[in-house]
Design a protein around this motif. Structure first.
Motif, PDB file in Angstrom:
ATOM      1  N   ALA A   7       0.792  -1.104  -0.322  1.00 28.10           N
ATOM      2  CA  ALA A   7       0.168   0.195  -0.220  1.00 28.10           C
ATOM      3  C   ALA A   7       0.683   1.444   0.305  1.00 28.10           C
ATOM      4  N   ALA A   8       2.205   1.332   0.443  1.00 26.84           N
ATOM      5  CA  ALA A   8       3.100   2.396   0.321  1.00 26.84           C
ATOM      6  C   ALA A   8       3.904   2.289  -0.668  1.00 26.84           C
ATOM      7  N   ALA A   9       3.541   1.605  -1.673  1.00 25.59           N
ATOM      8  CA  ALA A   9       4.459   1.887  -2.945  1.00 25.59           C
ATOM      9  C   ALA A   9       5.096   3.542  -3.945  1.00 25.59           C
ATOM     10  N   ILE A  10       6.042   3.332  -4.160  1.00 23.00           N
ATOM     11  CA  ILE A  10       6.645   4.386  -4.423  1.00 23.00           C
ATOM     12  C   ILE A  10       6.927   4.816  -6.364  1.00 23.00           C
ATOM     13  N   LEU A  11       6.784   5.580  -6.930  1.00 23.72           N
ATOM     14  CA  LEU A  11       6.820   5.719  -7.949  1.00 23.72           C
ATOM     15  C   LEU A  11       7.935   6.944  -8.654  1.00 23.72           C
ATOM     16  N   ASN A  12       9.141   7.152  -8.732  1.00 23.36           N
ATOM     17  CA  ASN A  12       9.814   7.820  -8.371  1.00 23.36           C
ATOM     18  C   ASN A  12      10.546   7.839 -10.212  1.00 23.36           C
ATOM     19  N   HIS A  13       9.518   8.842 -10.965  1.00 20.81           N
ATOM     20  CA  HIS A  13       9.764   9.503 -12.036  1.00 20.81           C
ATOM     21  C   HIS A  13      10.386  10.548 -12.729  1.00 20.81           C
ATOM     22  N   TYR A  14      11.707  10.952 -13.372  1.00 16.33           N
ATOM     23  CA  TYR A  14      12.002  11.749 -14.630  1.00 16.33           C
ATOM     24  C   TYR A  14      12.277  12.065 -16.049  1.00 16.33           C
ATOM     25  N   ARG A  15      12.658  12.813 -16.131  1.00 11.83           N
ATOM     26  CA  ARG A  15      12.784  13.732 -17.429  1.00 11.83           C
ATOM     27  C   ARG A  15      14.029  14.412 -17.571  1.00 11.83           C
ATOM     28  N   HIS A  16      14.077  14.557 -18.868  1.00 10.84           N
ATOM     29  CA  HIS A  16      15.434  14.581 -19.098  1.00 10.84           C
ATOM     30  C   HIS A  16      15.580  16.329 -19.147  1.00 10.84           C
ATOM     31  N   ASP A  17      14.455  16.677 -18.926  1.00 12.11           N
ATOM     32  CA  ASP A  17      14.676  18.356 -18.609  1.00 12.11           C
ATOM     33  C   ASP A  17      14.457  18.800 -17.341  1.00 12.11           C
ATOM     34  N   GLY A  18      14.962  17.630 -16.179  1.00  8.74           N
ATOM     35  CA  GLY A  18      14.371  17.933 -15.082  1.00  8.74           C
ATOM     36  C   GLY A  18      13.120  17.943 -14.328  1.00  8.74           C
ATOM     37  N   HIS A  19      12.456  17.599 -14.689  1.00 10.55           N
ATOM     38  CA  HIS A  19      11.068  17.982 -14.210  1.00 10.55           C
ATOM     39  C   HIS A  19      10.848  16.479 -13.514  1.00 10.55           C
ATOM     40  N   ASN A  20      10.642  16.135 -12.480  1.00 12.06           N
ATOM     41  CA  ASN A  20      11.154  14.891 -11.363  1.00 12.06           C
ATOM     42  C   ASN A  20       9.574  15.172 -10.943  1.00 12.06           C
ATOM     43  N   PHE A  21       8.938  14.262 -10.781  1.00  9.31           N
ATOM     44  CA  PHE A  21       7.581  13.342 -10.059  1.00  9.31           C
ATOM     45  C   PHE A  21       7.878  12.018  -9.186  1.00  9.31           C
ATOM     46  N   ASN A  22       6.859  12.326  -7.803  1.00  5.90           N
ATOM     47  CA  ASN A  22       7.260  11.247  -6.809  1.00  5.90           C
ATOM     48  C   ASN A  22       5.399  10.879  -6.531  1.00  5.90           C
ATOM     49  N   LEU A  23       5.406   9.786  -6.327  1.00  8.19           N
ATOM     50  CA  LEU A  23       4.060   9.213  -5.896  1.00  8.19           C
ATOM     51  C   LEU A  23       3.628   8.146  -5.179  1.00  8.19           C
ATOM     52  N   LEU A  24       3.222   8.433  -4.206  1.00  5.92           N
ATOM     53  CA  LEU A  24       3.042   7.140  -2.993  1.00  5.92           C
ATOM     54  C   LEU A  24       1.669   6.227  -3.236  1.00  5.92           C
ATOM     55  N   THR A  25       2.049   5.370  -3.745  1.00  2.14           N
ATOM     56  CA  THR A  25       0.286   4.767  -3.718  1.00  2.14           C
ATOM     57  C   THR A  25       0.497   3.509  -3.468  1.00  2.14           C
ATOM     58  N   GLU A  26      -0.722   2.726  -3.638  1.00  3.88           N
ATOM     59  CA  GLU A  26      -0.991   1.251  -3.886  1.00  3.88           C
ATOM     60  C   GLU A  26      -0.721   0.920  -5.354  1.00  3.88           C
ATOM     61  N   ILE A  27       0.481  -0.167  -4.893  1.00  3.75           N
ATOM     62  CA  ILE A  27       0.509  -1.285  -6.395  1.00  3.75           C
ATOM     63  C   ILE A  27       0.556  -2.377  -6.100  1.00  3.75           C
ATOM     64  N   LYS A  28      -0.869  -3.057  -6.434  1.00  2.00           N
ATOM     65  CA  LYS A  28      -0.653  -4.653  -5.819  1.00  2.00           C
ATOM     66  C   LYS A  28       0.243  -5.321  -6.626  1.00  2.00           C
ATOM     67  N   ASN A  29       0.160  -5.516  -8.434  1.00  3.33           N
ATOM     68  CA  ASN A  29       0.864  -6.181  -8.934  1.00  3.33           C
ATOM     69  C   ASN A  29       2.067  -5.682  -9.369  1.00  3.33           C
ATOM     70  N   HIS A  30       2.561  -6.419 -10.720  1.00  2.00           N
ATOM     71  CA  HIS A  30       3.665  -5.483 -12.058  1.00  2.00           C
ATOM     72  C   HIS A  30       3.103  -5.102 -12.519  1.00  2.00           C
ATOM     73  N   ALA A  31       1.629  -5.567 -13.035  1.00  2.00           N
ATOM     74  CA  ALA A  31       0.625  -5.022 -14.914  1.00  2.00           C
ATOM     75  C   ALA A  31       0.666  -3.137 -13.929  1.00  2.00           C
ATOM     76  N   GLU A  32       0.369  -3.764 -12.621  1.00  2.00           N
ATOM     77  CA  GLU A  32      -0.659  -2.243 -12.690  1.00  2.00           C
ATOM     78  C   GLU A  32       1.156  -1.061 -12.146  1.00  2.00           C
ATOM     79  N   ALA A  33       1.957  -1.569 -11.544  1.00  2.00           N
ATOM     80  CA  ALA A  33       3.202  -0.733 -12.289  1.00  2.00           C
ATOM     81  C   ALA A  33       3.401  -0.616 -13.742  1.00  2.00           C
ATOM     82  N   ILE A  34       3.724  -1.451 -14.492  1.00  2.00           N
ATOM     83  CA  ILE A  34       3.840  -1.191 -15.642  1.00  2.00           C
ATOM     84  C   ILE A  34       2.339  -0.338 -16.643  1.00  2.00           C
ATOM     85  N   LYS A  35       1.159   0.232 -15.903  1.00  2.00           N
ATOM     86  CA  LYS A  35       0.664   0.603 -16.092  1.00  2.00           C
ATOM     87  C   LYS A  35       0.929   2.141 -16.061  1.00  2.00           C
TER      88      LYS A  35
END
Length: 96
Positions: free
Chosen positions: A37-65
């Protein structure tokens, strides 16, 4: 040509999206603690824009989506449509 490279682990997925014509990594990131329930996405772009999200991710299929959703996001993404991805690579580990 754009290539999305994935590296799936037991509870994580790392990714990079390359633009081969300019030899640039457009975006990269990591989804950790998949199955939590405390999964973390860290997303970075080449232009320096970063995005972080704390959310529930049940499985790898949800992670890919979630990864694709961020790559396509008008706010955080670098792609207009998923068909812009020309190739997909995945790291495979063989113990032996």
């Amino acid at each position: 040509m754009k290539i999305l490279v994935l590296n799936s682990g037991s509870s994580s997925v790392k990714y990079r999206l390359f633009e081969m014509e300019d030899e640039v990594c457009l975006a990269w990131g990591l989804v950790e603690k998949i199955g939590s329930a405390a999964a973390i996405l860290n997303h970075y772009r080449h232009d320096g824009h970063n995005f972080n999200l704390l959310t529930e991710i049940k499985n790898h299929a949800e992670a890919i989506k979630l990864i694709l959703g961020n790559l396509l996001s008008p706010k955080h993404g670098v792609l207009n449509r998923k068909e812009d991805i020309d190739a997909l690579g995945h790291r495979v580990v063989h113990g032996g």
